[in-house]
Design a protein around this motif. Structure first.
Motif, short mmCIF file in Angstrom:
data_model
loop_
_atom_site.label_atom_id
_atom_site.label_comp_id
_atom_site.label_asym_id
_atom_site.label_seq_id
_atom_site.Cartn_x
_atom_site.Cartn_y
_atom_site.Cartn_z
N PRO A 24 0.68 -1.20 0.22
CA PRO A 24 0.09 -0.13 0.36
C PRO A 24 0.81 0.77 -0.34
O PRO A 24 0.34 2.17 -1.16
CB PRO A 24 -0.89 -0.28 1.18
N TYR A 25 1.85 1.59 1.13
CA TYR A 25 3.10 2.58 1.40
C TYR A 25 3.22 2.43 -0.16
O TYR A 25 3.70 3.87 -0.16
CB TYR A 25 3.35 2.69 2.31
N ALA A 26 3.81 1.95 -1.03
CA ALA A 26 4.88 1.74 -2.21
C ALA A 26 3.65 2.08 -3.47
O ALA A 26 3.75 3.06 -3.58
CB ALA A 26 5.78 0.62 -2.16
N LEU A 27 2.61 2.07 -3.25
CA LEU A 27 1.59 2.25 -4.55
C LEU A 27 1.19 3.71 -3.92
O LEU A 27 1.08 5.05 -4.27
CB LEU A 27 0.69 1.42 -4.33
N GLY A 28 1.63 4.17 -2.79
CA GLY A 28 0.53 5.55 -2.28
C GLY A 28 1.29 6.63 -1.73
O GLY A 28 1.03 8.19 -2.37
N LEU A 29 3.05 6.34 -2.58
CA LEU A 29 4.02 7.57 -2.57
C LEU A 29 4.06 7.49 -3.74
O LEU A 29 5.71 8.37 -3.81
CB LEU A 29 5.31 6.46 -0.84
N PRO A 31 4.38 9.98 -7.20
CA PRO A 31 3.85 11.86 -7.19
C PRO A 31 3.18 11.51 -7.33
O PRO A 31 2.06 11.29 -8.56
CB PRO A 31 5.30 11.40 -8.63
N GLY A 32 2.43 12.70 -6.86
CA GLY A 32 1.29 12.82 -6.93
C GLY A 32 -0.06 12.14 -5.81
O GLY A 32 -0.97 12.46 -6.10
N ALA A 33 0.86 11.60 -4.98
CA ALA A 33 -0.69 10.82 -4.19
C ALA A 33 -1.16 11.54 -2.88
O ALA A 33 -0.58 12.34 -2.96
CB ALA A 33 0.13 9.29 -4.21
N THR A 34 -2.08 10.99 -2.75
CA THR A 34 -2.34 11.14 -1.72
C THR A 34 -2.84 10.45 -0.67
O THR A 34 -3.62 9.14 -0.82
CB THR A 34 -3.79 12.25 -2.00
N VAL A 35 -1.82 10.69 0.69
CA VAL A 35 -2.35 9.59 1.65
C VAL A 35 -2.86 10.31 2.94
O VAL A 35 -2.51 11.34 3.48
CB VAL A 35 -0.58 9.80 2.19
N ASN A 36 -3.95 9.30 3.77
CA ASN A 36 -5.47 9.82 3.89
C ASN A 36 -4.78 9.40 5.44
O ASN A 36 -4.45 8.26 5.78
CB ASN A 36 -6.76 9.74 3.16
N THR A 37 -5.55 9.99 6.39
CA THR A 37 -5.51 9.46 7.78
C THR A 37 -6.49 8.80 8.21
O THR A 37 -8.05 8.72 7.49
CB THR A 37 -4.62 10.68 8.70
N THR A 38 -6.87 7.64 9.35
CA THR A 38 -8.26 7.70 9.88
C THR A 38 -8.11 7.95 11.19
O THR A 38 -6.94 8.48 11.33
CB THR A 38 -8.20 6.06 9.87
N ALA A 39 -8.80 8.00 11.96
CA ALA A 39 -8.92 8.11 13.79
C ALA A 39 -7.68 8.28 13.93
O ALA A 39 -7.57 6.89 14.28
CB ALA A 39 -10.44 8.14 14.02
N ASN A 40 -7.52 8.64 14.64
CA ASN A 40 -5.73 7.97 16.32
C ASN A 40 -5.11 7.66 15.20
O ASN A 40 -4.53 6.60 15.91
CB ASN A 40 -6.66 7.42 16.77
N VAL A 41 -5.06 7.52 14.07
CA VAL A 41 -4.30 6.53 13.28
C VAL A 41 -3.20 7.63 12.23
O VAL A 41 -3.56 8.32 11.39
CB VAL A 41 -4.17 5.19 12.39
N PRO A 42 -1.90 7.80 11.96
CA PRO A 42 -0.51 8.52 11.59
C PRO A 42 -1.59 7.98 9.49
O PRO A 42 -1.21 6.72 9.89
CB PRO A 42 0.63 8.63 11.79
N ALA A 67 7.55 20.31 -2.54
CA ALA A 67 7.54 19.11 -2.43
C ALA A 67 7.03 18.00 -1.67
O ALA A 67 6.87 17.38 -1.57
CB ALA A 67 9.32 19.05 -1.52
N LEU A 68 6.22 19.41 -0.25
CA LEU A 68 5.43 18.37 0.33
C LEU A 68 4.65 19.54 0.43
O LEU A 68 4.75 21.12 0.28
CB LEU A 68 6.09 18.44 1.36
N VAL A 69 3.67 19.20 0.25
CA VAL A 69 2.14 19.80 0.88
C VAL A 69 0.92 19.31 1.96
O VAL A 69 1.26 18.27 1.56
CB VAL A 69 1.16 20.55 -0.87
#
Length: 179
Positions: A24-29, A31-42, A67-69
């Motif tokens: 999941p993180y390899a695909l989520g990171l 370029p242009g990807a958005t990574v969202n949190t869930t409740a109380n989880v980074p 580089a980071l937004v």
């Protein structure tokens, strides 16, 4: 059939057949990807035990790209939170910004930049160390200490060739009131 990493040994047959999915993180990171949190989880937690190696490096080599937004509804929390955790006595930096020709750290809002620290809340080095513009106050410095030698604002000119117009602190009041 699978085998670990770049090994050259024999393959192991997956029995029963197993569906393989992307990490999941390899695909989520990408370029242009958005990574969202869930409740109380980074959204993302990265750790490194290597010395002088960043846990995450983001590069934006092209002009007009960030580089980071980071966006979010802080509501009492920081959108970007940086905490320095060293225990060696002097520590490092919670947030460090450096720019070749612009501002190292730029903050805009009701409070543009806020810093808290055992040594310095905000430390600024540069041709112009700190520029603070505000509708109410440019700089607000509070010290909550019983120490007799504590200073809210410390400004030192160290250039021995400083001219007669040099000053540690300069202030101008453009207001029309008596103060």
């Amino acid at each position: 059939e699978v085998r670990p990493g770049a090994s050259t040994g024999s393959y192991t047959v997956l029995t029963p057949r197993t569906s393989l999915t992307g990490v999941p993180y390899a695909l989520g990171l990408r370029p242009g990807a958005t990574v969202n949190t869930t409740a109380n989880v980074p959204a993302l937690s990265l750790n490194t035990t290597a010395t002088n190696v960043p846990a995450l490096r983001l590069n934006a080599p092209n002009a007009n790209s960030n580089a980071l937004v980071a966006t979010g509804n802080g509501e009492g929390y920081a959108v970007v939170y940086a905490e320095e955790l060293s225990t060696n006595g002097f520590g490092g930096y919670g947030l460090y910004g450096k720019s070749t020709r612009g501002e190292g750290v730029f903050g805009q809002g009701f409070i543009g930049v806020r810093g808290e620290g055992d040594w310095n809340g905000v430390r600024a080095l540069g041709a112009i160390g700190l520029v603070a513009d505000g509708e109410i106050a440019g700089i607000v410095a509070n010290v909550d200490s019983v120490e007799p030698s504590i200073t809210a604002v410390l400004a030192t000119v160290v250039d021995p060739n400083g001219g007669s117009n040099s000053a540690g602190v300069k202030g101008q009041n453009w207001g029309t009131g008596a103060s």
